[in-house]
Write a protein that holds these residues in place. Structure first.
Motif, short mmCIF file in Angstrom:
data_model
loop_
_atom_site.label_atom_id
_atom_site.label_comp_id
_atom_site.label_asym_id
_atom_site.label_seq_id
_atom_site.Cartn_x
_atom_site.Cartn_y
_atom_site.Cartn_z
N LYS A 160 0.79 -1.44 0.01
CA LYS A 160 -0.06 -0.18 0.18
C LYS A 160 0.97 1.36 0.09
N MET A 161 1.86 1.41 0.83
CA MET A 161 2.83 2.42 0.69
C MET A 161 3.42 2.76 -0.48
N ALA A 162 3.91 1.46 -1.09
CA ALA A 162 4.66 1.78 -2.39
C ALA A 162 3.36 2.29 -3.38
N HIS A 163 2.39 1.94 -3.37
CA HIS A 163 1.19 2.27 -4.18
C HIS A 163 1.10 3.82 -3.97
N TRP A 164 1.22 4.25 -2.65
CA TRP A 164 0.92 5.88 -2.48
C TRP A 164 1.98 6.78 -2.96
N LEU A 165 3.06 6.17 -3.19
CA LEU A 165 4.29 6.88 -3.49
C LEU A 165 4.41 7.30 -4.81
N LYS A 166 4.81 8.37 -5.19
CA LYS A 166 5.13 8.84 -6.69
C LYS A 166 6.26 7.91 -7.21
N PRO A 167 6.32 7.60 -8.58
CA PRO A 167 7.51 7.12 -9.01
C PRO A 167 8.81 7.83 -8.61
N GLY A 168 9.80 7.22 -8.03
CA GLY A 168 10.86 8.16 -7.61
C GLY A 168 10.71 8.23 -5.94
N GLY A 169 9.44 8.32 -5.43
CA GLY A 169 9.20 8.80 -4.14
C GLY A 169 10.05 7.70 -3.17
N ILE A 250 16.17 3.76 3.94
CA ILE A 250 15.35 4.81 3.07
C ILE A 250 15.47 4.05 1.57
N GLY A 251 14.49 3.87 1.03
CA GLY A 251 14.12 3.31 -0.16
C GLY A 251 13.38 3.97 -1.33
N ARG A 252 13.69 3.88 -2.46
CA ARG A 252 13.23 4.67 -3.45
C ARG A 252 12.43 3.88 -4.41
N LYS A 253 11.13 4.25 -4.62
CA LYS A 253 10.08 3.54 -5.43
C LYS A 253 10.46 3.89 -7.01
N GLY A 254 10.50 2.65 -7.43
CA GLY A 254 10.53 2.62 -8.77
C GLY A 254 9.56 3.15 -9.87
N GLU A 255 9.60 2.41 -11.27
CA GLU A 255 8.51 3.08 -12.07
C GLU A 255 7.29 1.93 -12.24
N LYS A 256 7.50 0.82 -11.49
CA LYS A 256 6.56 -0.16 -11.71
C LYS A 256 5.42 0.08 -10.86
N GLU A 257 4.10 -0.49 -11.15
CA GLU A 257 3.07 -0.33 -10.36
C GLU A 257 2.95 -1.50 -9.23
N SER A 258 2.89 -0.81 -8.12
CA SER A 258 3.14 -1.87 -6.91
C SER A 258 2.18 -2.81 -6.77
N LEU A 259 1.13 -2.64 -7.11
CA LEU A 259 -0.41 -3.45 -7.13
C LEU A 259 -0.23 -4.76 -8.27
N MET A 260 0.75 -4.50 -9.21
CA MET A 260 0.91 -5.77 -10.11
C MET A 260 2.13 -6.45 -9.68
N GLY A 261 2.39 -6.06 -8.45
CA GLY A 261 3.69 -7.17 -8.00
C GLY A 261 3.10 -8.45 -7.44
N PRO A 262 4.07 -9.22 -6.57
CA PRO A 262 5.36 -8.86 -6.31
C PRO A 262 6.36 -8.97 -7.42
N PHE A 263 7.43 -8.04 -7.21
CA PHE A 263 8.48 -7.88 -8.25
C PHE A 263 9.75 -8.31 -7.59
N CYS A 264 9.94 -9.69 -7.59
CA CYS A 264 11.02 -10.44 -7.11
C CYS A 264 11.00 -11.96 -7.60
N PRO A 265 12.01 -12.62 -7.64
CA PRO A 265 11.92 -13.97 -8.33
C PRO A 265 11.24 -14.65 -7.35
N SER A 266 10.55 -15.73 -7.76
CA SER A 266 9.69 -16.67 -7.14
C SER A 266 9.57 -17.72 -7.95
N ASN A 267 8.84 -18.83 -7.39
CA ASN A 267 8.52 -19.95 -7.98
C ASN A 267 6.83 -19.84 -8.55
N ALA A 268 6.60 -18.50 -8.48
CA ALA A 268 5.26 -18.43 -8.99
C ALA A 268 4.73 -19.30 -10.33
N GLY A 269 3.64 -19.75 -10.44
CA GLY A 269 3.27 -20.16 -11.73
C GLY A 269 1.69 -20.43 -12.04
#
Length: 494
Positions: A160-169, A250-269
């Protein structure tokens, strides 16, 4: 919460508190400490004492100074678990930053408004918060404010917090490295492995056992990259603060939409097919008001109140409007709103690409509680897990290739599956969830899956009770993707 200005009047007391300053559950287990059960009352009573104790935390002050060096005057910052406004909101506003603070303690909010009058403070539960008008922030600060949540809710707040941030926030996270707390205090985690007894200002509270690596991995999954980290040790024995091994990120938000995550390697299928969620999805208590708000103004959905939308089995169907008892049809040519089956990504031949057309689809949020429970079971039995954002990512790619340049995601409200009418909540939840797995009645594996579901559900409900949440419902949070096509472009191939 759509409008914070009336949140206090609309929502009243919010029981499921969520921060170090909004601590949720306490157990009596340390000499000289007593038990407190109501988070708002606890922090109302601590009030200025808490602020006095942590105001002297040099590492916290240094972290905010680093944040200020990365922000421009006039930047908009959300302070999650703002307490009395000291030192965070005070430091930020003194530097010309526009601050909104949220906290569950009425007394602390009153103090904050008096001490930092240039900031805007609101009493609300952070898990119920919604930025007004879908506002995006330049930075979000959460200092010791999400460590009392169960793991699923910590994931929820991260996305949610990532979604509330501007890109680069920027996201500033202050936490305790609980992998070291047991050594500092000599207290083990509870049998669930999720909570640690923690001596805090005359109380014994329970905090989530998250280590530094887990925090960093979680932030990465929401497309927040670590740009600064600092470890320190803080203690204020005279004010009831024992030795705490602290970490400030301190982390910086990227350009991706967080609600389409998670953005990390996984065994998702796709082994746990989304079609297998159908029986479960039919039981959702949907956030229809928010859905109506999101769709209001789209072509053919201008008047929700007149029956132009209905929801069935998690699909949305646009109906003719009704005026004076007679159907009302929209005669505007080349303008349409289309519905995608929520159980599959859009196919080119399903879309009519007219100028001005709109498309929307609904998928589980990346922190969907039901999907998390099913994925936990699936991973144990070597079954492929469900990646919440895969279909949304595929949909955006497909839509953009056919001229839908305006693709936006929105988070629906507190949607859930309700078991309040059940006498045997866990048992009935098992009966519903087992339908997600392709195992027939005679398969001996079915019993194993049911036992695993039982363990996951018991843990989930225990955590809800621990945090003052609902023990007869399971969250089914969802995301809406709305895509618009504003000009001429590629036509779909039949």
């Amino acid at each position: 919460m759509a409008n914070l200005d009336d949140s206090e009047a609309r929502n009243g007391p919010l029981p499921d508190a969520v921060s170090h300053k909004e601590s949720s559950t306490f157990t009596n287990g340390h000499s000289g400490c007593h038990e407190a059960t109501d988070p708002e009352k606890l922090f109302d009573s601590l009030n200025q004492t808490y602020s006095d104790a942590y105001e002297s935390n040099a590492a916290q002050v240094q972290c905010i100074q680093k944040l200020l060096s990365m922000l421009s005057p006039g930047s908009r910052v959300l302070d999650v678990g703002s307490g009395t406004g000291l030192p965070v909101a005070s430091m930020l506003t003194d530097a010309g930053i526009a601050v909104t603070g949220i906290d569950i303690s009425s007394a602390m909010i009153d103090v904050a408004r008096a001490k930092v009058p240039s900031a805007n403070f609101h009493r609300c539960n952070m898990r119920h918060y919604r930025p007004p008008n879908d506002e995006k922030y330049d930075a979000i600060v959460a200092i010791f404010s999400i460590i009392n949540l169960p793991t699923s809710a910590i994931r929820e707040m991260a996305f949610k917090m990532a979604h509330w941030l501007k890109p680069g926030g920027l996201l500033v996270l202050g936490t305790i490295d609980f992998t070291d707390v047991d050594q500092a205090e000599g207290w083990p985690a509870d049998p669930y492995g999720e909570w640690l007894n923690h001596h805090f200002m005359g109380q014994v509270i329970k905090d989530n056992v998250f280590g530094v690596g887990q925090w960093i991995s979680l932030l990465r999954s929401a497309d927040i990259a670590l740009v600064d980290a600092q470890g320190s040790v803080f203690a204020a024995e005279d004010k009831g603060i024992v030795v705490e091994p602290e970490c400030f990120f301190i982390g910086r938000k990227g350009e991706k939409e967080s609600l389409m995550g998670p953005f990390c390697p996984s065994n998702a299928g796709m082994g746990l097919s989304q079609y297998m969620l159908n029986e479960i999805e039919q039981q959702i208590i949907a956030d229809r008001d928010e859905l109506a708000r999101l769709l209001n103004g789209l072509p053919d959905v201008a008047d929700i109140s007149k029956g132009r939308i209905r929801i069935k089995n998690n699909e949305i169907f646009i109906l003719p409007g009704v005026e004076n008892g007679a159907p009302h049809h929209n005669h505007t040519q080349h303008v349409s709103t289309q519905v995608l089956d929520t159980n599959e990504a859009p196919k080119s031949h399903h879309l009519q690409h007219h100028p001005g057309s709109s498309v929307f689809m609904i998928r589980p949020a990346p922190f969907n509680d039901v999907v998390t429970i099913l994925n936990n079971v699936a991973s144990i039995i070597s079954h492929s897990t469900l990646h919440a954002g895969t279909d949304l990512q595929a949909a955006v790619a497909q839509l953009q290739s056919t001229g839908y340049t305006d693709c936006r995601t929105h988070l629906l409200g507190d949607e859930y599956i309700d078991f309040s009418s059940s006498k045997y909540v866990t048992e009935d939840a098992i009966k519903l969830f087992i339908q997600a797995f392709p195992v027939d009645q005679q398969n001996p594996r079915r019993e194993t899956i049911m036992l695993l579901l039982k363990a996951q559900l018991e843990k989930y409900f225990a955590n809800q009770k621990h945090c003052g949440g609902h023990t007869d419902r399971i969250g089914f949070q969802r995301v809406v993707l709305i895509a618009r096509r504003e000009g001429p472009g590629v036509q779909a191939t039949p």
